[in-house]
Structures are given as C-alpha cells and as structure tokens.
Design a protein around this motif. Structure first.
Motif, PDB file in Angstrom:
ATOM      1  N   ASP A 150       0.831  -1.203   0.000  1.00 51.33           N
ATOM      2  CA  ASP A 150       0.000   0.000   0.000  1.00 51.33           C
ATOM      3  C   ASP A 150       0.866   1.254   0.000  1.00 51.33           C
ATOM      4  O   ASP A 150       0.594   2.203  -0.745  1.00 51.33           O
ATOM      5  CB  ASP A 150      -0.924  -0.011   1.222  1.00 51.33           C
ATOM      6  N   VAL A 151       1.919   1.244   0.824  1.00 51.13           N
ATOM      7  CA  VAL A 151       2.846   2.392   0.860  1.00 51.13           C
ATOM      8  C   VAL A 151       3.502   2.563  -0.507  1.00 51.13           C
ATOM      9  O   VAL A 151       3.583   3.683  -1.038  1.00 51.13           O
ATOM     10  CB  VAL A 151       3.904   2.195   1.972  1.00 51.13           C
ATOM     11  N   GLU A 152       3.958   1.470  -1.084  1.00 56.78           N
ATOM     12  CA  GLU A 152       4.600   1.530  -2.397  1.00 56.78           C
ATOM     13  C   GLU A 152       3.611   2.014  -3.459  1.00 56.78           C
ATOM     14  O   GLU A 152       3.957   2.805  -4.338  1.00 56.78           O
ATOM     15  CB  GLU A 152       5.142   0.151  -2.764  1.00 56.78           C
ATOM     16  N   ASN A 153       2.364   1.575  -3.350  1.00 62.19           N
ATOM     17  CA  ASN A 153       1.319   1.998  -4.283  1.00 62.19           C
ATOM     18  C   ASN A 153       1.101   3.509  -4.172  1.00 62.19           C
ATOM     19  O   ASN A 153       0.974   4.193  -5.194  1.00 62.19           O
ATOM     20  CB  ASN A 153       0.024   1.241  -3.987  1.00 62.19           C
ATOM     21  N   LYS A 154       1.068   4.025  -2.952  1.00 62.58           N
ATOM     22  CA  LYS A 154       0.892   5.466  -2.766  1.00 62.58           C
ATOM     23  C   LYS A 154       2.065   6.240  -3.358  1.00 62.58           C
ATOM     24  O   LYS A 154       1.875   7.270  -4.011  1.00 62.58           O
ATOM     25  CB  LYS A 154       0.739   5.792  -1.278  1.00 62.58           C
ATOM     26  N   GLU A 155       3.282   5.720  -3.135  1.00 63.64           N
ATOM     27  CA  GLU A 155       4.463   6.388  -3.687  1.00 63.64           C
ATOM     28  C   GLU A 155       4.414   6.383  -5.221  1.00 63.64           C
ATOM     29  O   GLU A 155       4.719   7.395  -5.860  1.00 63.64           O
ATOM     30  CB  GLU A 155       5.739   5.701  -3.203  1.00 63.64           C
ATOM     31  N   LEU A 156       4.017   5.261  -5.796  1.00 66.08           N
ATOM     32  CA  LEU A 156       3.919   5.177  -7.251  1.00 66.08           C
ATOM     33  C   LEU A 156       2.853   6.127  -7.790  1.00 66.08           C
ATOM     34  O   LEU A 156       3.044   6.755  -8.837  1.00 66.08           O
ATOM     35  CB  LEU A 156       3.629   3.735  -7.684  1.00 66.08           C
TER      36      LEU A 156
END
Length: 154
Positions: free
Chosen positions: A91-97
């Motif tokens: 989820d964190v990586e998705n937000k960063e992307l």
C-alpha cells in the motif's frame, strides 16, 4: 487304538435341528464359559487397568493434538502478520507510485503546454514576418502609386 479314538473317526450322525431357545442358550453358554472359574473382582481389576491404559493413551493423544493446534495457530498468526505487513508495504509503495505518476503527469502536461506555446510562437513569428512583409509591400506599392501620380502631373 482305544474305543474313543475309533469313535472319533466314525462320522457322526446328524443332530436334530436346534430350536431358537436352544441356540440362544448355547450362545449365552459360549459367552459365559470364559468367565467361569475366574474371580469377578480380578476381572473388574483387569478391565479397569486396561481402560486406564486406554484413557491415558487417549489423553496423551489429546495433549499432542492440543500442542499441534497451538503450534499451527501460532504459525497462522505469524503468516497473517507477515501478510498484513506485506499488504501495508504494498500500500505504501502503491501510494508512492501514485505520487510519482501524478508528478510525471504534471510534468508531461507542463511540457505539452510549453511545446504548444513554442508552436504558437513559431507560428506567430511566421505570421509576424508575413505581416511585416505585407506592410512593406503595401508601403512600396503606395510609394510607387504616389510617384507615378506625381510624374503624371509634372
């Protein structure tokens, strides 16, 4: 050979058919024959000791099952936690992307606007040159007309 042995070799004659009562009596006799001559207390003690042994074995099996259940429960909890951690990281990586995509989209929009402005400036520059050339041609034409009129009156 004695007489009993000889009789044993001679086939026996058919016995008359047993009645239902006789069959039941024979069955009950067969059931209780092994118990004859044994002390009832001794039989109860043997049965109790065997049942105790069985109950202890079942208890050990049940304890093993409880331990295995606890181990599997702990393993499941650990796997659930790892899955939740993985989902959180994703989820964190998705937000960063998403932020990166938004940033790149904004930069692309800005670049497209600059390109459009440059094209307008280029086309404005060309139009400006054509406009200036048209004015120059108009001025030269007007000057020629004036010069021609002045020459015609002189």
């Amino acid at each position: 050979m004695n007489k009993e042995q000889e009789n044993a070799l001679i086939p026996e004659t058919e016995e008359p058919k047993k009645t239902m009562v006789q069959s039941a009596k024979d069955f009950m006799t067969g059931v209780f024959n092994p118990l004859k001559g044994k002390d009832l207390n001794q039989l109860v003690e043997e049965f109790t000791s065997e049942m105790t042994l069985v109950a202890e074995g079942l208890s050990e099996d049940q304890q093993k099952l409880f331990r295995e259940t606890d181990r599997l429960s702990a393993q499941q909890t650990e796997l659930e936690q790892r899955l939740l951690d993985g989902l959180h990281d994703a989820d964190v990586e998705n937000k960063e992307l998403r932020k990166q995509v938004q940033s790149l989209t904004a930069r692309l929009d800005k670049a497209e606007k600059l390109m459009a402005d440059k094209k307008l400036k280029k086309s404005d520059g060309l139009l400006s040159i054509i406009r200036q050339a048209t004015w120059l041609v108009a001025i030269f034409s007007a000057a020629w007309v004036i010069v021609t009129i002045i020459k015609a009156f002189t």
